[in-house]
Write a protein that holds these residues in place. Sequence first.
Motif, PDB file in Angstrom:
ATOM      1  N   ALA A   1      26.733  51.009-113.358  1.00  0.00           N
ATOM      2  CA  ALA A   1      26.642  52.443-113.659  1.00  0.00           C
ATOM      3  C   ALA A   1      27.171  53.295-112.511  1.00  0.00           C
ATOM      4  O   ALA A   1      27.764  54.360-112.729  1.00  0.00           O
ATOM      5  N   TYR A   2      27.010  52.807-111.292  1.00  0.00           N
ATOM      6  CA  TYR A   2      27.414  53.578-110.106  1.00  0.00           C
ATOM      7  C   TYR A   2      28.913  53.453-109.811  1.00  0.00           C
ATOM      8  O   TYR A   2      29.509  54.332-109.181  1.00  0.00           O
ATOM      9  N   LEU A   3      29.547  52.373-110.298  1.00  0.00           N
ATOM     10  CA  LEU A   3      30.928  52.072-109.903  1.00  0.00           C
ATOM     11  C   LEU A   3      31.927  53.126-110.378  1.00  0.00           C
ATOM     12  O   LEU A   3      32.749  53.610-109.582  1.00  0.00           O
ATOM     13  N   ALA A   4      31.902  53.494-111.650  1.00  0.00           N
ATOM     14  CA  ALA A   4      32.908  54.427-112.178  1.00  0.00           C
ATOM     15  C   ALA A   4      32.861  55.793-111.489  1.00  0.00           C
ATOM     16  O   ALA A   4      33.907  56.322-111.087  1.00  0.00           O
ATOM     17  N   PRO A   5      31.687  56.411-111.300  1.00  0.00           N
ATOM     18  CA  PRO A   5      31.665  57.679-110.548  1.00  0.00           C
ATOM     19  C   PRO A   5      32.183  57.536-109.121  1.00  0.00           C
ATOM     20  O   PRO A   5      32.826  58.443-108.598  1.00  0.00           O
ATOM     21  N   CYS A   6      31.894  56.388-108.492  1.00  0.00           N
ATOM     22  CA  CYS A   6      32.405  56.163-107.132  1.00  0.00           C
ATOM     23  C   CYS A   6      33.928  56.124-107.136  1.00  0.00           C
ATOM     24  O   CYS A   6      34.590  56.717-106.278  1.00  0.00           O
ATOM     25  N   GLN A   7      34.500  55.392-108.081  1.00  0.00           N
ATOM     26  CA  GLN A   7      35.956  55.295-108.158  1.00  0.00           C
ATOM     27  C   GLN A   7      36.588  56.663-108.375  1.00  0.00           C
ATOM     28  O   GLN A   7      37.603  57.001-107.760  1.00  0.00           O
ATOM     29  N   ALA A   8      35.983  57.474-109.243  1.00  0.00           N
ATOM     30  CA  ALA A   8      36.518  58.817-109.503  1.00  0.00           C
ATOM     31  C   ALA A   8      36.416  59.696-108.261  1.00  0.00           C
ATOM     32  O   ALA A   8      37.348  60.449-107.927  1.00  0.00           O
ATOM     33  N   THR A   9      35.301  59.605-107.554  1.00  0.00           N
ATOM     34  CA  THR A   9      35.112  60.406-106.347  1.00  0.00           C
ATOM     35  C   THR A   9      36.119  60.025-105.273  1.00  0.00           C
ATOM     36  O   THR A   9      36.706  60.887-104.609  1.00  0.00           O
ATOM     37  N   LEU A  10      36.324  58.734-105.093  1.00  0.00           N
ATOM     38  CA  LEU A  10      37.285  58.278-104.080  1.00  0.00           C
ATOM     39  C   LEU A  10      38.704  58.699-104.440  1.00  0.00           C
ATOM     40  O   LEU A  10      39.484  59.089-103.560  1.00  0.00           O
TER      41      LEU A  10
END
Length: 310
Positions: A58-67
């Motif tokens: 669940a945390y991975l996709a928002p992290c990728q978008a933020t980066l």
Amino acid sequence: MEIFVEVARWRSFSEAGRRLGLTRAMVSKHILQLEQRLQARLLHRSTREVSLTDAGLAYLAPCQATLAQAQEATRTLHQVSQATAGAGLAGPLRIQAPSSFGSEWLADAVARFSALHPQLTPMLYVDDALLDPIAHGFDLTIRVGGIPDVHALAMRPLAPCRAILCASPDYLQRYGVPRHPQELQQHRCLHFSHLTDGTLWQFARGDERQSVRVAASFTANNGVVLQQAAQRGLGIVYNTTFLAWRALLAGTLVPVLQDWTLPLNHLSALYPASRQPSAKVRALIDFLLAEYQPAPPWDRELMAAGLLAS
């Protein structure tokens, strides 16, 4: 977040560390701190693999978008800064090289390159130890042979690095001139301790191959030290043409066994393979290629004097 995304991508703490220039222990420490801050376990760890927990997924996709957004913001700022500075090269440029080549040739080249780009602040670190470029944070490493971990590093060959045996006229007058590689066993030999094959010196002449285990009477990890010892008449030195060329032209050293060739290394530029080289690194590599191609200046001098075959 960047470290977490890399671990999730490669399913490996070690591989993520190699890609980011961090040790496995540092990657593990940062992930643990992130999990403690979020109060959630992001990764399952085992001796064989790493996998994502439900929270990690669940945390991975928002992290990728933020980066991705952060990287785009950095690119935009860089473009504005370059335009403001007239697209010049600026900032620190961390370079590592072997001490002999660094002092004999690279220091002058970097100085002339810096004169063309006055906003650059080069840092040249010379050391004969085989340092890990990523672990030590170098933007560019110049290496003679001994290329480490080709998966983590990209490489650009800059020039051939020829080896040559030579000795002082005084030594050869006292002990004789060897006519065959096996005769080196009766000679005093000066040995560079970073040679890949150690004291086993390899020779080729056409299809013929010879291997000679020499008894080193003097060993050092620095080529300048060995060359000075050879000029003092201590023995036959396993040298490089980029270091020996002045002494050979002056006659204080004389080539030995010229009809035999030693293994050919290359002078190479290394930088992390996980990211595109910066404009500074690309510009310096292009500058060095123009300096050393099609033949490096030290070899051209020796060829012109008839001391080196083309």
